[in-house]
Each structure stands twice: as C-alpha cells, then as structure tokens.
Design a protein around this motif. Structure first.
Motif, PDB file in Angstrom:
ATOM      1  N   THR A   1       0.834  -1.197   0.000  1.00  0.00           N
ATOM      2  CA  THR A   1       0.000   0.000   0.000  1.00  0.00           C
ATOM      3  C   THR A   1       0.871   1.250   0.000  1.00  0.00           C
ATOM      4  O   THR A   1       0.687   2.149  -0.830  1.00  0.00           O
ATOM      5  CB  THR A   1      -0.925   0.013   1.239  1.00  0.00           C
ATOM      6  OG1 THR A   1      -1.735  -1.156   1.197  1.00  0.00           O
ATOM      7  CG2 THR A   1      -1.794   1.254   1.261  1.00  0.00           C
ATOM      8  N   PHE A   2       1.818   1.307   0.912  1.00  0.00           N
ATOM      9  CA  PHE A   2       2.660   2.493   1.002  1.00  0.00           C
ATOM     10  C   PHE A   2       3.645   2.574  -0.160  1.00  0.00           C
ATOM     11  O   PHE A   2       4.085   3.665  -0.519  1.00  0.00           O
ATOM     12  CB  PHE A   2       3.374   2.543   2.359  1.00  0.00           C
ATOM     13  CG  PHE A   2       2.433   2.836   3.482  1.00  0.00           C
ATOM     14  CD1 PHE A   2       2.005   4.129   3.731  1.00  0.00           C
ATOM     15  CD2 PHE A   2       1.935   1.816   4.278  1.00  0.00           C
ATOM     16  CE1 PHE A   2       1.112   4.402   4.751  1.00  0.00           C
ATOM     17  CE2 PHE A   2       1.041   2.078   5.298  1.00  0.00           C
ATOM     18  CZ  PHE A   2       0.621   3.382   5.535  1.00  0.00           C
ATOM     19  N   LEU A   3       3.958   1.461  -0.774  1.00  0.00           N
ATOM     20  CA  LEU A   3       4.775   1.491  -1.982  1.00  0.00           C
ATOM     21  C   LEU A   3       4.029   2.225  -3.093  1.00  0.00           C
ATOM     22  O   LEU A   3       4.594   3.066  -3.793  1.00  0.00           O
ATOM     23  CB  LEU A   3       5.121   0.066  -2.437  1.00  0.00           C
ATOM     24  CG  LEU A   3       5.894  -0.038  -3.750  1.00  0.00           C
ATOM     25  CD1 LEU A   3       7.260   0.614  -3.623  1.00  0.00           C
ATOM     26  CD2 LEU A   3       6.024  -1.496  -4.162  1.00  0.00           C
ATOM     27  N   MET A   4       2.739   1.925  -3.246  1.00  0.00           N
ATOM     28  CA  MET A   4       1.933   2.589  -4.270  1.00  0.00           C
ATOM     29  C   MET A   4       1.789   4.077  -3.964  1.00  0.00           C
ATOM     30  O   MET A   4       1.861   4.916  -4.862  1.00  0.00           O
ATOM     31  CB  MET A   4       0.553   1.945  -4.386  1.00  0.00           C
ATOM     32  CG  MET A   4       0.572   0.468  -4.746  1.00  0.00           C
ATOM     33  SD  MET A   4       1.443   0.128  -6.271  1.00  0.00           S
ATOM     34  CE  MET A   4       2.663  -1.039  -5.717  1.00  0.00           C
TER      35      MET A   4
ATOM     36  N   GLY B   1       3.128   7.150  -6.186  1.00  0.00           N
ATOM     37  CA  GLY B   1       2.281   8.299  -6.514  1.00  0.00           C
ATOM     38  C   GLY B   1       2.961   9.609  -6.150  1.00  0.00           C
ATOM     39  O   GLY B   1       2.873  10.601  -6.892  1.00  0.00           O
ATOM     40  N   SER B   2       3.672   9.621  -5.037  1.00  0.00           N
ATOM     41  CA  SER B   2       4.413  10.816  -4.633  1.00  0.00           C
ATOM     42  C   SER B   2       5.548  11.117  -5.606  1.00  0.00           C
ATOM     43  O   SER B   2       5.844  12.288  -5.883  1.00  0.00           O
ATOM     44  CB  SER B   2       4.981  10.643  -3.227  1.00  0.00           C
ATOM     45  OG  SER B   2       3.947  10.445  -2.303  1.00  0.00           O
TER      46      SER B   2
ATOM     47  N   VAL C   1      -2.146  -2.202  -9.874  1.00  0.00           N
ATOM     48  CA  VAL C   1      -0.858  -2.895  -9.708  1.00  0.00           C
ATOM     49  C   VAL C   1      -0.789  -3.688  -8.407  1.00  0.00           C
ATOM     50  O   VAL C   1      -0.338  -4.835  -8.396  1.00  0.00           O
ATOM     51  CB  VAL C   1       0.308  -1.882  -9.790  1.00  0.00           C
ATOM     52  CG1 VAL C   1       1.637  -2.562  -9.555  1.00  0.00           C
ATOM     53  CG2 VAL C   1       0.294  -1.175 -11.134  1.00  0.00           C
ATOM     54  N   ARG C   2      -1.252  -3.091  -7.304  1.00  0.00           N
ATOM     55  CA  ARG C   2      -1.147  -3.755  -5.995  1.00  0.00           C
ATOM     56  C   ARG C   2      -1.798  -5.135  -5.960  1.00  0.00           C
ATOM     57  O   ARG C   2      -1.184  -6.091  -5.459  1.00  0.00           O
ATOM     58  CB  ARG C   2      -1.721  -2.865  -4.900  1.00  0.00           C
ATOM     59  CG  ARG C   2      -1.585  -3.464  -3.512  1.00  0.00           C
ATOM     60  CD  ARG C   2      -2.071  -2.493  -2.439  1.00  0.00           C
ATOM     61  NE  ARG C   2      -1.959  -3.098  -1.135  1.00  0.00           N
ATOM     62  CZ  ARG C   2      -2.953  -3.740  -0.525  1.00  0.00           C
ATOM     63  NH1 ARG C   2      -4.126  -3.858  -1.105  1.00  0.00           N
ATOM     64  NH2 ARG C   2      -2.755  -4.276   0.664  1.00  0.00           N
TER      65      ARG C   2
END
Length: 152
Positions: free
Chosen positions: A29-32, A36-37, A68-69
């Motif tokens: 989740t935080f990878l996505m 995005g950042s 993707v996730r």
C-alpha cells in the motif's frame, strides 16, 4: 524565492516516508503511495501548480493501488509448489524397517535419513513387518511415525 518552486522537496520527503513505512509493513500500500508521490515530484519539476501536482499524484496512487497492488499481492501469495515442512513433510515418505516390529511397534529409517519409532496404522494388515521391508508414513503422533507396509 517562492515556496512552491521547492515543492519537489516536499514530494521527495513524502515519497521517502512512504517507502520507509512500506519496508516496515510489506503490504504494497505504502509502496503505491510512494510511487504516486514520485509522480507528484515529476509533476512539480515540470512547473505545474501545486493543486495540479496533488491531483496527478493522487490519481497515480489510486491507479497503482487499484491496478498494480492486487497483481503484486497475488504474485506474492501464490503458492505454486509448496514445500512441506516439519511433520507434514514426513507424511507420505517411504522408509525401511530397521528394528523388528513386535506387537505392531518397531523402528524405521525414512528416505530422508530420519530414524523414527513406528507403530502400524490400524488400517494396515496386522502383521509385524520384517527388517528391510518398505513402509510408508501415514501420520505422525508425537514422536512416533504411524506407518503401513508399502505397496510392491
């Protein structure tokens, strides 16, 4: 100097924070969100207004989370050909009787080299197997292998 000309630094810090959190959670989740950042950072470098950067970064993060996730998670959790470990890995192994059975109890050496105290399965023909006879492990109870004679 205008604060908004340094917005790329904000995007970089936010992306790094998300990537660090991802390393702790490992759920993508935080990878996505971090990716995005990074898209927001690229939008910042092109000179777009900050509100447009936020919209672009948010849209990229949502698309990554939705498209993707799930693929990454299914790839991560696919089991392909699982390797049986511990006691479950012994069920189905063949072996050989190394100590004569007496009243349904004896000792066997399995094909992986383990030596086990063994008893005959209640479903097996109730005759004591001879030394050297092939057996198959049907289950494990405590430190005892439950075996049946192997089919010839």
């Amino acid at each position: 100097m205008d604060f908004w000309s340094w917005a790329w630094v904000v995007w970089l810090v936010v992306a790094l924070i998300f990537f660090i959190i991802e390393m702790l959670t490992l759920e993508f989740t935080f990878l996505m969100l971090g990716l995005g950042s990074v898209v927001g950072l690229v939008a910042s470098l092109t000179g777009l207004p900050f509100w447009a950067q936020i919209i672009i970064a948010g849209a990229a993060a949502v698309l990554l989370l939705v498209l993707v996730r799930p693929m990454l998670l299914s790839r991560l959790h696919s089991t392909g050909d699982p390797v049986k470990l511990n006691v479950s890995g012994l069920v189905g192994l063949q072996g050989e009787v190394t100590k004569p059975f007496s009243r349904g109890r004896g000792r066997v050496e399995l094909s992986n080299g383990d030596v086990w105290t063994a008893i005959l399965s209640p479903s097996a023909p109730q005759r004591d197997p001879d030394v050297g006879e092939r057996i198959v492990v049907t289950s494990i109870e405590g430190a005892t292998a439950i075996v049946i004679p192997a089919q010839r």
